[in-house]
Design a protein around this motif. Structure first.
Motif, short mmCIF file in Angstrom:
data_model
loop_
_atom_site.label_atom_id
_atom_site.label_comp_id
_atom_site.label_asym_id
_atom_site.label_seq_id
_atom_site.Cartn_x
_atom_site.Cartn_y
_atom_site.Cartn_z
N LEU A 57 0.83 -1.21 0.00
CA LEU A 57 0.00 0.00 0.00
C LEU A 57 0.86 1.25 0.00
N MET A 58 2.00 1.16 0.71
CA MET A 58 2.86 2.35 0.77
C MET A 58 3.31 2.77 -0.62
N GLN A 59 3.29 1.84 -1.59
CA GLN A 59 3.79 2.14 -2.93
C GLN A 59 2.67 2.49 -3.91
N ARG A 60 1.45 2.58 -3.38
CA ARG A 60 0.33 2.92 -4.27
C ARG A 60 0.03 4.41 -4.19
N LYS A 61 -0.57 4.88 -5.28
CA LYS A 61 -0.98 6.29 -5.29
C LYS A 61 -2.19 6.47 -4.37
N ASP A 62 -2.22 7.61 -3.71
CA ASP A 62 -3.32 7.97 -2.80
C ASP A 62 -3.96 6.76 -2.13
N ALA A 63 -3.12 5.94 -1.47
CA ALA A 63 -3.65 4.81 -0.71
C ALA A 63 -3.61 5.13 0.77
N LYS A 64 -3.28 6.37 1.12
CA LYS A 64 -3.06 6.74 2.52
C LYS A 64 -4.26 6.33 3.38
N GLN A 65 -5.45 6.73 2.90
CA GLN A 65 -6.64 6.45 3.69
C GLN A 65 -6.74 4.96 3.97
N ILE A 66 -6.58 4.19 2.89
CA ILE A 66 -6.73 2.74 3.05
C ILE A 66 -5.64 2.21 3.98
N LEU A 67 -4.42 2.66 3.79
CA LEU A 67 -3.33 2.18 4.64
C LEU A 67 -3.67 2.44 6.10
N ILE A 68 -4.16 3.63 6.35
CA ILE A 68 -4.50 3.96 7.73
C ILE A 68 -5.59 3.02 8.25
N GLN A 69 -6.61 2.81 7.41
CA GLN A 69 -7.66 1.87 7.84
C GLN A 69 -7.04 0.51 8.16
N VAL A 70 -6.14 0.08 7.29
CA VAL A 70 -5.50 -1.23 7.50
C VAL A 70 -4.79 -1.24 8.85
N LEU A 71 -4.00 -0.19 9.09
CA LEU A 71 -3.29 -0.14 10.38
C LEU A 71 -4.29 -0.18 11.52
N GLN A 72 -5.35 0.59 11.40
CA GLN A 72 -6.36 0.59 12.47
C GLN A 72 -6.87 -0.82 12.70
N SER A 73 -7.12 -1.53 11.61
CA SER A 73 -7.68 -2.87 11.79
C SER A 73 -6.66 -3.77 12.49
N PHE A 74 -5.36 -3.54 12.21
CA PHE A 74 -4.36 -4.33 12.93
C PHE A 74 -4.50 -4.14 14.43
N MET A 75 -4.74 -2.88 14.81
CA MET A 75 -4.80 -2.58 16.24
C MET A 75 -5.88 -3.42 16.91
N THR A 76 -6.96 -3.62 16.18
CA THR A 76 -8.04 -4.40 16.80
C THR A 76 -7.63 -5.87 16.93
N GLN A 77 -6.56 -6.24 16.25
CA GLN A 77 -6.13 -7.65 16.33
C GLN A 77 -5.05 -7.84 17.39
N MET A 78 -4.87 -6.83 18.28
CA MET A 78 -3.93 -7.00 19.39
C MET A 78 -4.43 -8.13 20.28
N PRO A 79 -3.61 -8.79 21.05
CA PRO A 79 -2.15 -8.58 21.13
C PRO A 79 -1.38 -9.28 20.00
N VAL A 80 -2.05 -10.21 19.31
CA VAL A 80 -1.29 -11.03 18.34
C VAL A 80 -0.55 -10.15 17.34
N SER A 81 -1.24 -9.11 16.89
CA SER A 81 -0.65 -8.31 15.81
C SER A 81 0.59 -7.54 16.27
N LEU A 82 0.82 -7.49 17.61
CA LEU A 82 2.02 -6.78 18.09
C LEU A 82 3.27 -7.40 17.48
N MET A 83 3.16 -8.67 17.11
CA MET A 83 4.30 -9.37 16.53
C MET A 83 4.84 -8.64 15.30
N GLU A 84 3.91 -8.17 14.45
CA GLU A 84 4.37 -7.54 13.20
C GLU A 84 4.67 -6.05 13.36
N MET A 85 4.15 -5.46 14.45
CA MET A 85 4.26 -4.01 14.58
C MET A 85 5.69 -3.50 14.37
#
Lengths: 543, 464, 674
Positions: free
Chosen positions: C386-414
C-alpha cells in the motif's frame, strides 16, 4: 572492679596529668588546621592550671560520673577523701551531725508497722487515678522516675510517684528479669521515644524521653539525679538503709529534696554546662577577679580544713579557691550550683548546710557555709569544709571578705557584670553566626554568648540545645569519635569541631556559605583569644 | 583483638500473644522459635519478656510500636509485620577480651551494632517469607488447609534454612536502602528491551509481569518497587549466584546438548526445566506472592537467562506447566534475547568507567524509585566486598539516620579521627554520600571535591 | 471498525474496468478502426474517410472528412494536433494539416522512406512535429513543417528490423532484429536526434523455423517507478502442455544507456497473456483462466544475485464483472448487458488500456485497493504494498487501524511495520532538512535503505497521522490500556531507532495512558531512561500528577533542571512546595553562575511570611539583609524593592523580644576586627 579504683586514682591525678596535655596542645594545634578550618594556632582560654577536674572526652566524663559510685565494692576499695583530709589535720571521727537534714535514728528503726501501712495505702490509691490514661501526662517531653530495686516508687518528675506503683513495678520487673539472665537492660526505643534504664546501687533510674538527646546523655542526666540523691544522703547511708530493709520507702529520707531533683532536671534541660561537663565563668576584668580571689585567699588562708571557697553569680563562677592538691569535679560544682539556684532560703540568711559531693567523696558530708554577699550584691559565696563546727569562723571570714570587696569596688564590678545582658555574636560582629558554645578542654570551662533572635523563646532555646546535644553525641560517640561535623539542616547550619585544646559548637544562618562560616569561626576564635582573660579563669588559686 | 568480633544471632522468634487465651496456654503463642533446641520454658519466658516490653512502651506512647531494646550484651529487634504478630530478633553484641591494668575483661561493643540495619534485616526476613510463603494472613485463610498449624509448618520450613543464610556481619546501609541497581542505558536500547518484554507478555497471555536484568543490574521491572525490591534481592543474593556456581561446575557441557530448540541461541531456564529436551519434567518452579499493596496474588516465577541477561516471567499460577509451554517460551525467547543481549552489552561497554582507588567513593540512593548506585561496594551481594572501613559505613548509616529527620534538603560533612571525610547530601528526596580519604584537605577543598562529583554523576537530575 | 466497512463490500475483485468507456463504431466491412496509443485516440475511418473520420480520445471527440485515397494502414495526429499523418502504402506517409477550423486542409503532402526498397513497418510522432518512420531496413527521423507543407530528414539509422515497439512516456523505441528476432536494439529519441542504447539479446527459446523467437505481441514498454522497462512474456515449453509455464522478464533501462534483466515474474500458468501497467504494477491477464495477476517489482523477492524473482502479490482474480449500458427499445430507456471479459476481441494497449474492437469500447484498467487489502494476508507485505500505491493513505490507515483491533497477536508484526513506515518518514525529513539548510540529519543506518529516487513513490505516514488516526483512537477504549502502551512504545522505539524526534503529544499520551492504568513505576522507568523528551509542558503535566504519584514532583524538577532554562520555574515549584531555603540557595547558585535575572526579594520574603514559621522567615530575612550589605553595605532594603512590610513583620516577630539588640548595655563590648 580494679579499674574503678584506677579511675578514682586518675581523677585525683588529673590535675597534674593536664599539664602534659596542655604542653602537647601547642604542637597538636598546627595539625588541627587540617580539620578543615583555616584557623590560627590559637586556643583561647587554655591554661596549664585548673581548679576543675577535666576529662578528655565526654564518654570518659560520663563513665567517670558513674564509675565513682557504680559498684558496691567502692566502700572497701577506696578510702574516703574527706577522711584523708581530716587525717592530715587531726583525728575527728566522722559522724553525721544533728544538723544533717535527716535523723538517722529514725531511719535506723525502719520496720515500723504504720510505715508499712502507709506505703501499702500508696499501693492502693495508685490504682484508681492512673496518669497513664492522661494525655497531658503522656505528652510530657521527658519523664524521669526513680525507684528502688524492690520496685518501690521514689521519685517521678511529672506526677506524684505513688500513682505509679504499677508502672514502676513493670520497670523493676524488666530490670530484674534481664538481670536474672546476668545481663543489663539499657534502653528501649519506640518511635520517637527513648526509654533509658540506669541501675545504681540500690536504685533504678528510668528516663522516658521524646527529646533529641542520645542515650548516653540521658544516662548522664540520670546519673546526675542519682548524684543529687547522694548529695543529700551519701552513698554509704543509701546502701545501709537498703541493706537493712529491702523495700524501704526512701521518700521518707528525701522529703524536701524532690525540689532539688525537679530543679536539677529543668536546669539540665536549658544548661549546656551539664553535657559539656564544664562550668561558665562570670565575665570580669582580670584585675578585679584577682583582687576578689586574693581577698578570699588572704581572709581564709589560715582557716583549717577549709577545702573550697566558691563564689557564684547568676550560676556563673566568679572564683574558686581550693585546698592544695584537691580538685573539684564539674559534676559536683553543678550540684552546688543547683543547690544554690534552687534554694531561695539562702538569700534570706546565711546557712550551714551539710552536702555530699559524690565525685569528691560519695561517702561523707562536707559542711557548707552558704550566703549571699550582700543585699546589693547577689553573688553567693560557699565555704566548704570537712569541719562540722566552724560555722562562726566562716561566718566571720565571710563578713571580712565582703567588707574588703566593697572597699576595693569589687562588688560593683560583680554587679555590673551580673546586670549586663551577655554579648551576642551579632554584637561581636559576626552576622552569619547565631550562637556558639566554646569549651576549653584544659580548664573545663566554657563560654557562650547571649541568645539572640530567632532563639527568643524557651522552646527555641531548648530546641537549639537539643541540636547541640546531638552534635556533642556524634562528636563523642564512644566507638566513632569525630573531629568535625558541618551540617546544613532545615533551620540552621551547625558546626561542631573538636581539637586537642577546645570543643566548638557553632550555629549559623541556615544559608551561610562554607567560606563565610569558616571565616567567621576564625574571627570568633580571635575574639575569644582577645577576651579570654575576661571570659575564663586562667589560674587556679589555692589557700 | 585478633579475629574481628562478630555479631551473632542469639534468638529469633515469631509469636502472637492473642493465641494464649488463659494462664498455662503460653506455648500456644509461639509460632516459631530459633534456636529450636532451647527448652520450652525459656522460650515462653523470653517471649514473655518481649511482650512485657511491648506493652510497657505502648503504655507510654500508644500507637508507636516498640522498635528495639538494648541490653548490655544483646540487641533485641522488634517488628510487627501483621496485626498481633510479632517477630523478634535478638543478636549478640560483638565482644572482645580487653586488658586494662593487667586484668582481662570482656568488652561489649554495643556501638558496632546498628539497630537500623538490624531492623532492615528483620523486615527482610519477613518480606522474603511473604514472597515465597504468603503473608501470615493468607496462610491462615488458605481455602484448603489454612490453619495455625500450617503457618507454624511453613515458618519452620522457611526459616530453618533462611536464618542460616543471614549475613549479619556484612550488612550495612545497603540493607536499609534495599535498593535496586539500574543499568545505565541509552534510550533506544532501553526501548528495545522494554518492547521485547511487552511482546513476551503479548504473545504469552499467561505471563502477567516481566522483569529484565543485565548482570546484577535492573533494566526493566513490570512489578511495583516494593515487590521488585524483594525479588531483586532474592535474585541477586541467592538465585543467580547459586546458578552461576552450578554453571561453572557443570558449565563445560555443550549448551543444552544438541536440540532443535537451543542450537541457535544461549537461552536457558534458571528456574523450570534444566534442559528443554530433558525427560524429567519441568523441574520445580518457585511460587511468589506479590501485590500486597492491592490484591495479593500468587504467580510462578520463571527465570530465563541468556548470556548476561536474565528475564523474570511471572506466570499465572493457573497455567498448567507442561513441557510444551516451556518449549514455546524457549523458542520464542532464546533467539531474540540472544541478539538483544548483544546490543545491550554493546551499549554498556560505552558506560563502563574505572574508578581509581584514590578517587572519592560515593553511594547514591533515591527512595522514590529505589535506585541506588555505589562505588563503595564492589558488588551488591553483601559479602563485605567494600572499598572502605566499617567505621565509615557505620557513619554513613548514622548520617542516614539523621537526614531522615530532615524535610527538604541538607548536608552533613564529617571528618573522622582517622581522617576520613564522609559527606552526606540530601536533596529532592535523594541521598548522596561521598567518602574521601585525604589527610590535609580542608572543608572547602572537600566541598569542591563533592561539587565536582555531583557535576559528574548527577548532572541530569535536580540535586542541589 | 473502518476495516469492517470494507468487508461489507462483499466481492474481492481487485481489478475493474473504468466506469464509462470510450465508445466508438465497432469494426465493420466499411469501417476501419485505429488506435494511437501516443495520443490515446481511437480513429474510426468510414469507407476510407469519405463518409467521415471520427476521432475519440480522453478529451477529444472530433470528426472530419477526407477523400478516399485507398485503404488506410495507420493514422495518427501529431502531438499538438496540427498535422494528421496517414499511411496508405508501405513506402510513404501522407500529411495533412489539421486546421484550427476543425477541418482538414485540402492539400496533402507526403514523405516516402529513404531506404531503397524498404517497406514501412510503422511511424510514431515524437517531439513536436518530428516523426519517426520505422522500416524493415532501419529508422528515419523527419521534421515536418506544416506552414511550408515540407518534410525534412533529420537523422536515420539502418538496421534490419523485424518489428518495433514505441513507448510515448520514455520516447524509447525497441527494435527487434536478427534472423530470429532476438537481437534487441533500443533507441532513445530526443528532439532532432537518435541515441542508441547498448544492444542486447533475449535468449531464444526453441521455435519453429521461420517463426521469430520473440514476437511483438509478447513485448510491452512501460515506465515503472520512473524507470523505463521492457516487459517480455516468455513461454517456457515444458515436457507436456500441462507443466508449460510462462515467465515475465522485466528489463530495466538505466540512465538511457544500458539495459539489464532485473526481474522475473512467475506466472505459474501458460497460454495467452496480456500485460497492462497500472500504478507501477504489472498486471498480467490470463485469457484461459480469465484471471489477472498483480506484480510489484518494488516488493522484496527472491534474488539470485542478478535477478529478483517475484510472485504475484495476490491470488489471481478475474476482473470485476462489467455491465455495458446500451440503448434499449426506445431512445429514452437503456439496458445493461454484461459484457464478456477477456474476450478474444480484446486488444490491450499500454499502459492500462483495454479495447474491445467488436463492442467498440475502450476501457482503462483500474485497481480496487480495498479489495486487495482483503486478499493480501501478509500484514507486512500489505503495508509495504500500500505504501507504494498512489493515494492509498486512507486505506493504509484503515489497514493499520484494523491491525490494532487484532492485538495482542498483531504486536508481533508491529516492529517491522513501524520500521517500514518510519524509514520512509525519516528520509522525507532528511529531504526537507537538506532542502532547508543543506545539512543532513545525523546519519542513520536504517535510512540508507530508502534511496531518494523511489522515495516519491513511497507513502508518507508521519507521527501526526499515526497519532490522530490510530494512537489517539484508543481513548475510545477499543483495547486494554496496557496494550495501548505496548503499541505506543513500539512506535516510539521505531521513531527512536530512526533518529526521528518524537513529538510531545506522543509523550503526553504515554504519560496519560500509563497514569490512567496506574502504572506509575513503569512511567518512572521510562522517564528515568529519558524515553520521554524533556519539555516545560511535560514538566507541568508531571507536577499536576503529584497527588497521584508523589515521585512525579521529583521527576518534574529533574526535567526542569535538564531543560537548563527553567530556573524561575524551579524556584516557583520549590516555593509552592514551601521549600523556601532550598529555593533560596538554588536562587543564589543560579545567580552565582549568572544564569538567572534577579528575582524579587519580596517573592521569598512573602513565602517565608506565609509559612507562619518565624524561624524560617527570620532566615530568609537575614539572607537578604546580608545580600543588602554586600550590594550597598547596609542591611536596609532599597526603596525599589518594596520590602517595608516585611521589615515591619520582622520587627513584630523579633525586635521587642530580642534582648540582644538593645546594644547600649554592651557599649564596652569589643567586636572582632572585620
Amino acid at each position: 572492679m580494679l579499674w574503678n579504683v584506677n579511675r578514682k586514682r586518675k581523677f585525683i591525678n588529673s590535675g597534674k596529668t593536664k599539664v602534659f596535655s596542655c604542653s602537647a596542645m601547642a604542637t597538636k594545634e598546627t595539625v588541627s588546621v587540617g580539620d578543615g578550618i583555616a584557623e590560627p594556632g590559637i586556643e583561647p582560654g587554655a591554661s596549664a592550671e585548673t581548679m576543675l577536674v577535666t576529662t578528655d572526652s565526654f564518654e570518659e566524663y560520663e563513665q567517670e560520673m558513674s564509675s565513682s559510685i557504680d559498684d558496691k565494692h567502692m566502700k572497701e576499695s577506696t578510702t574516703s577523701t574527706i577522711s584523708e583530709i581530716q587525717e592530715e589535720v587531726q583525728d575527728i571521727p566522722v559522724t553525721p551531725t544533728p544538723t544533717s537534714p535527716v535523723d538517722l535514728k529514725k531511719v535506723a528503726s525502719p520496720d515500723d508497722p504504720e510505715l508499712e501501712d502507709i506505703s501499702y495505702q500508696f499501693g492502693q490509691t495508685s490504682l484508681d487515678v492512673d496518669p497513664l490514661r492522661s494525655k497531658a501526662w503522656l505528652a510530657q517531653k521527658k519523664h524521669v522516675f526513680v525507684l528502688s530495686q524492690a520496685g518501690k516508687p521514689i521519685y517521678s518528675r511529672h506526677s506524684s510517684e505513688d500513682k505509679l506503683v504499677t508502672v514502676m513495678g513493670v520497670m523493676q520487673a524488666l530490670v530484674s528479669f534481664v538481670q536474672d539472665g546476668n545481663d543489663m537492660i539499657r534502653s528501649v526505643h519506640a518511635g520517637d521515644t527513648n526509654f533509658v534504664f540506669v541501675v545504681k546501687g540500690p536504685l533504678i533510674l528510668v528516663s522516658v524521653s521524646k527529646t533529641l538527646e542520645s542515650v548516653p546523655q540521658l544516662v548522664l542526666q540520670l546519673t546526675y539525679v542519682y548524684n543529687q540523691i547522694l548529695s543529700v544522703l551519701t552513698q554509704s547511708q543509701l546502701t545501709r538503709v537498703y541493706d537493712q530493709r529491702r523495700n524501704f520507702d526512701l521518700r521518707r529520707l528525701l522529703t524536701g529534696s524532690e525540689r532539688l531533683i525537679d530543679h536539677l532536671l529543668n536546669f539540665m534541660d536549658r544548661e549546656p554546662a551539664f553535657f559539656l561537663g564544664a562550668v561558665k565563668c562570670l565575665p570580669l576584668l582580670p584585675s578585679m577577679r584577682d583582687s576578689i580571689t586574693q581577698t578570699i585567699v588572704q581572709t581564709c588562708g589560715k582557716i583549717k580544713n577549709l577545702v573550697f571557697a566558691i563564689l557564684l553569680a547568676n550560676n556563673q563562677l566568679v572564683t574558686l579557691v581550693r585546698m592544695k592538691k584537691y580538685f573539684i569535679h564539674p559534676a559536683d560544682l553543678h550540684l552546688i550550683q543547683n543547690l544554690v539556684d534552687s534554694s531561695e532560703s539562702f538569700k534570706s540568711a546565711e546557712s550551714w548546710t551539710p552536702i555530699c559531693l559524690p565525685k569528691f567523696d560519695s561517702n561523707g558530708f562536707m559542711h557548707g557555709h552558704v550566703s549571699y554577699l550582700a543585699e546589693d550584691c547577689q553573688a553567693c559565696l560557699l565555704l566548704l569544709t570537712v569541719d562540722r563546727d566552724v560555722f562562726f569562723t566562716l561566718s566571720d571570714a565571710k563578713q571580712k571578705i565582703v567588707e574588703k570587696l566593697r572597699r576595693t569596688n569589687c562588688l560593683e564590678a560583680i554587679n555590673e557584670s551580673m546586670n549586663k545582658t551577655s554579648v551576642t555574636t551579632g554584637e561581636i560582629g559576626l552576622p552569619e553566626m547565631r550562637h556558639v558554645l566554646y569549651k576549653c578542654r584544659s580548664t573545663a570551662q566554657f563560654w557562650s554568648p547571649g541568645f539572640q533572635s530567632p532563639y527568643t523563646t524557651d522552646e527555641e532555646v531548648e530546641r537549639l540545645l537539643g541540636l547541640y546535644q546531638c552534635l556533642h553525641h556524634r562528636l563523642h560517640a564512644p566507638s566513632r569519635p569525630l573531629k568535625l561535623i558541618f551540617q546544613q539542616l532545615d533551620k540552621e547550619t551547625m558546626l561542631a569541631w573538636v581539637t586537642s585544646g577546645f570543643e566548638l559548637y557553632v550555629t549559623f544562618e541556615p544559608l551561610v556559605t562554607k567560606p563565610d562560616a569558616i571565616n567567621s569561626v576564625s574571627k570568633l576564635l580571635k575574639w575569644i583569644k582577645k577576651e579570654e582573660e575576661r571570659l575564663f579563669i586562667l589560674n587556679s588559686p589555692t589557700f | 583483638m585478633s579475629a574481628k568480633p562478630e555479631i551473632t544471632l542469639e534468638h529469633f522468634y515469631v509469636f502472637n500473644g492473642t493465641y494464649a487465651k488463659k494462664e498455662g496456654e503460653e506455648e500456644k503463642k509461639i509460632l516459631y522459635y530459633y534456636p529450636s533446641k532451647i527448652d520450652l520454658d525459656s522460650q515462653i519466658k523470653n517471649i514473655g519478656l518481649s511482650e512485657a516490653i511491648i506493652k510497657f512502651t505502648e503504655s507510654f506512647n500508644p500507637g508507636q510500636a516498640c522498635d528495639y531494646c538494648h541490653t548490655h550484651k544483646t540487641r533485641q529487634i522488634y517488628f510487627q509485620p501483621e496485626p498481633d504478630f510479632w517477630m523478634v530478633m535478638i543478636v549478640g553484641v560483638p565482644r572482645v577480651w580487653k586488658v586494662k591494668d593487667g586484668t582481662q575483661f570482656m568488652e561489649y561493643q554495643n556501638e558496632e551494632v546498628s539497630s537500623n540495619v538490624c531492623q532492615a534485616i528483620l523486615r527482610q526476613t519477613y518480606t522474603m517469607f511473604r514472597l515465597f510463603m504468603g503473608s501470615f494472613d493468607t496462610i491462615l485463610n488458605d481455602p484448603e488447609c489454612g490453619s495455625v498449624l500450617l503457618l507454624k509448618h511453613k515458618l519452620d520450613h522457611f526459616y530453618s534454612r533462611y536464618l542460616l543464610s543471614l549475613k549479619l556481619n556484612n550488612s550495612d546501609i545497603l540493607d536499609v536502602f534495599q535498593g535496586l541497581q539500574f543499568l545505565p542505558l541509552d534510550k533506544t536500547t532501553f526501548l528495545r528491551v522494554q518492547c521485547f518484554m511487552n511482546l513476551v507478555e503479548a504473545m504469552f497471555s499467561q505471563v502477567k509481569y516481566t522483569a529484565f536484568l543485565y548482570n546484577d543490574q535492573l533494566v526493566w521491572s513490570g512489578l511495583d518497587p516494593e515487590d521488585m525490591q524483594v525479588v531483586y534481592n532474592y535474585l541477586i543474593s541467592t538465585l543467580l549466584p547459586a546458578y552461576l556456581e552450578k554453571e561453572l561446575h557443570g558449565g563445560s557441557m555443550p549448551r543444552n546438548s544438541p536440540s532443535p530448540f537451543t542450537s541457535s541461541h544461549y537461552g536457558k531456564f534458571v528456574t523450570g526445566p534444566s534442559s528443554i529436551n530433558e525427560p524429567n519434567g519441568t523441574g520445580k518452579l518457585p511460587r511468589v506472592y506479590i501485590n500486597y499493596s492491592t490484591i495479593p496474588i500468587s504467580l510462578y516465577l520463571v527465570v530465563y537467562r541468556a548470556l548476561s541477561a536474565t528475564i523474570c516471567l511471572f506466570v499465572d499460577s493457573k497455567t498448567s506447566l507442561v513441557m510444551d509451554f516451556f518449549k514455546s517460551l524457549d523458542t520464542f525467547l532464546g533467539p531474540q534475547l540472544t541478539t538483544l543481549v548483544s546490543s545491550v552489552a554493546e551499549q554498556c561497554s560505552k558506560h563502563v568507567t574505572i574508578v581509581a582507588d584514590s578517587s572519592p567513593k560515593y553511594l547514591y540512593f533515591n527512595k522514590l524509585n529505589l535506585a541506588y548506585k555505589s562505588t563503595i561496594h564492589l558488588d551488591n551481594r553483601r559479602c563485605s566486598n567494600v572499598l572502605t572501613t566499617p567505621e565509615v559505613l557505620r557513619i554513613i548509616t548514622d548520617i542516614n539516620n539523621d537526614t531522615n529527620k530532615l524535610k527538604e534538603a541538607g548536608e552533613v560533612i564529617i571528618k573522622t579521627m582517622s581522617d576520613y571525610w564522609v559527606v552526606g547530601k540530601l536533596s529532592n528526596l535523594r541521598e548522596f554520600f561521598v567518602v574521601i580519604q585525604q589527610k590535609n584537605a580542608n572543608l572547602i577543598e572537600i566541598d569542591d571535591e563533592v561539587k565536582r562529583l555531583c557535576e559528574q554523576q548527577l548532572k541530569s537530575i535536580f540535586f542541589h | 471498525m473502518e476495516s469492517s466497512t470494507s468487508e461489507d463490500t462483499g466481492d474481492d475483485y481487485y481489478l475493474e474496468l473504468s466506469a464509462d468507456p470510450i465508445r466508438f463504431e465497432s469494426v465493420s466491412f466499411l469501417t476501419n478502426v485505429f488506435f494511437d496509443d501516443s495520443n490515446k485516440q481511437v480513429f474510426a475511418v468510414r469507407s476510407g474517410g469519405v463518409t467521415g473520420v471520427l476521432v475519440k480520445g480522453p478529451n477529444q471527440n472530433l470528426s472530419f472528412r477526407m477523400e478516399d485515397k485507398g485503404p488506410v494502414i495507420s493514422i495518427k495526429f501529431s502531438p499538438d494536433m496540427n498535422i494528421l499523418a496517414i499511411q496508405r502504402t508501405n513506402t510513404s506517409v501522407e500529411f495533412v494539416n489539421y486546421l484550427p477550423t476543425r477541418e482538414l486542409d485540402s492539400v496533402e503532402y507526403s514523405q516516402s522512406c529513404k531506404g531503397k526498397n524498404a517497406s514501412i513497418l510503422g511511424f510514431v510522432w515524437t517531439h513536436g512535429n518530428e516523426i519517426l518512420l520505422v522500416t524493415d531496413h532501419g529508422v528515419e527521423l523527419f521534421q515536418v513543417t506544416p506552414e511550408k507543407r515540407t518534410v525534412k530528414a533529420l537523422k536515420s539509422l539502418s538496421l534490419g528490423v523485424n518489428w518495433f515497439v514505441f513507448c510515448p512516456q520514455s520516447y524509447l523505441v525497441l527494435l527487434s532484429s536478427g534472423t530470429i528476432g532476438n537481437q534487441m536494439q533500443a533507441l532513445h529519441i530526443t528532439p532532432g536526434n537518435l541515441h542508441k542504447l547498448t544492444k542486447f539479446e533475449m535468449e531464444a527459446t526453441a521455435t519453429k523455423p521461420g517463426k521469430l523467437a520473440v514476437s511483438e505481441r509478447d513485448v510491452a514498454l512501460a515506465v515503472l517507478y520512473d524507470i523505463p522497462c521492457i516487459i517480455v512474456l516468455r513461454h517456457q515449453q515444458g515436457a507436456s502442455r500441462s507443466n508449460a509455464t510462462t515467465f515475465v522478464y522485466v528489463y530495466t533501462v538505466h540512465k538511457m544507456m544500458t539495459i539489464k534483466r532485473s526481474h522475473i515474474l512467475k506466472l505459474d500458468m501458460s497460454g495467452r497473456f496480456a500485460i497492462n501497467v497500472v500504478d507501477n504494477l504489472i498486471i498480467v491477464h490470463h485469457q484461459a483462466s480469465k484471471t489477472s495477476m498483480i506484480f510489484d517489482i518494488m516488493l522484496p523477492g527472491v534474488s539470485d544475485g542478478t535477478v529478483i524473482y517475484h510472485t504475484s502479490v495476490a491470488v489471481p482474480k478475474p476482473i470485476k464483472p462489467y455491465n455495458l449500458k446500451v440503448p434499449g427499445a426506445t431512445l429514452s430507456e437503456h439496458i445493461f448487458q454484461p459484457c464478456q471479459l477477456y474476450s478474444p476481441n480484446w486488444v490491450v494497449f499500454q499502459p492500462n488500456i483495454v479495447i474491445d474492437a467488436k463492442l467498440g469500447c475502450l476501457w482503462y484498467i483500474e485497481l480496487r485497493l480495498d479489495a486487495l487489502v482483503k486478499v493480501i494476508r501478509d500484514k507486512i507485505l500489505l503495508v509495504e504494498f500500500l505504501m507504494q500505491r498512489k493515494d492509498a493513505k486512507q486505506i493504509l490507515i484503515q489497514v493499520l487501524q484494523s491491525f490494532m483491533t487484532q492485538m495482542p497477536v498483531s504486536l508481533m508484526e508491529m516492529p517491522t511495520i513501524f520500521d517500514k513506515l518510519n524509514s520512509v518518514y525519516r528520509s522525507h525529513l532528511e529531504n526537507e532538512i537538506q532542502s532547508q539548510m543543506g545539512t543532513p540529519l545525523q546519519s542513520n543506518t536504517k535510512s540508507v535503505a530508502t534511496t531518494l529516487e523511489n522515495l516519491k513513490h513511497k507513502l508518507l505516514i508521519d507521527q501526526s497521522d499515526i497519532y490522530t488516526h490510530i494512537l489517539s483512537k484508543f481513548s475510545e477504549g477499543t483495547i486494554e490500556p496496557k496494550m495501548v502502551v505496548w503499541v505506543l512504545l513500539e512506535y516510539i522505539r521505531s521513531l527512536a531507532e530512526h533518529g526521528i524526534p518524537v513529538q510531545h503529544y506522543l509523550h503526553e499520551l504515554v504519560i496519560t495512558t500509563l497514569v490512567h492504568r496506574k502504572a506509575y513505576y513503569q512511567l518512572h522507568q521510562l522517564l528515568q531512561y529519558h524515553v520521554v523528551a524533556d519539555s516545560k509542558p511535560l514538566a507541568c503535566l508531571l507536577l499536576s500528577l503529584e497527588n497521584l504519584y508523589p515521585a512525579a514532583h521529583q521527576l518534574a524538577l529533574d526535567m526542569l533542571k535538564r531543560l537548563g532554562n527553567a530556573h524561575e520555574e524551579i524556584i516557583e515549584v520549590l516555593l509552592s512546595k514551601g521549600h523556601i531555603l532550598p529555593a533560596l540557595s538554588f536562587f543564589r547558585y543560579v545567580r552565582s553562575v549568572g544564569m538567572a535575572d534577579e528575582i524579587s526579594a519580596r517573592k521569598f520574603l512573602e513565602a517565608g511570611k506565609a509559612s507562619n514559621d518565624p524561624i524560617l522567615f527570620h532566615s530568609v530575612f537575614k539572607f537578604f539583609e546580608q545580600r543588602n550589605v554586600r550590594l550597598h553595605n547596609t542591611t536596609a532594603f532599597t526603596r525599589g524593592e518594596h520590602c517595608q512590610p516585611y521589615v515591619q513583620h520582622f520587627k513584630y516577630l523579633f525586635r521587642e523580644t530580642d534582648n540582644g539588640c538593645n546594644s547600649d548595655t554592651n557599649s564596652n563590648v569589643s567586636t572582632v576586627s572585620t
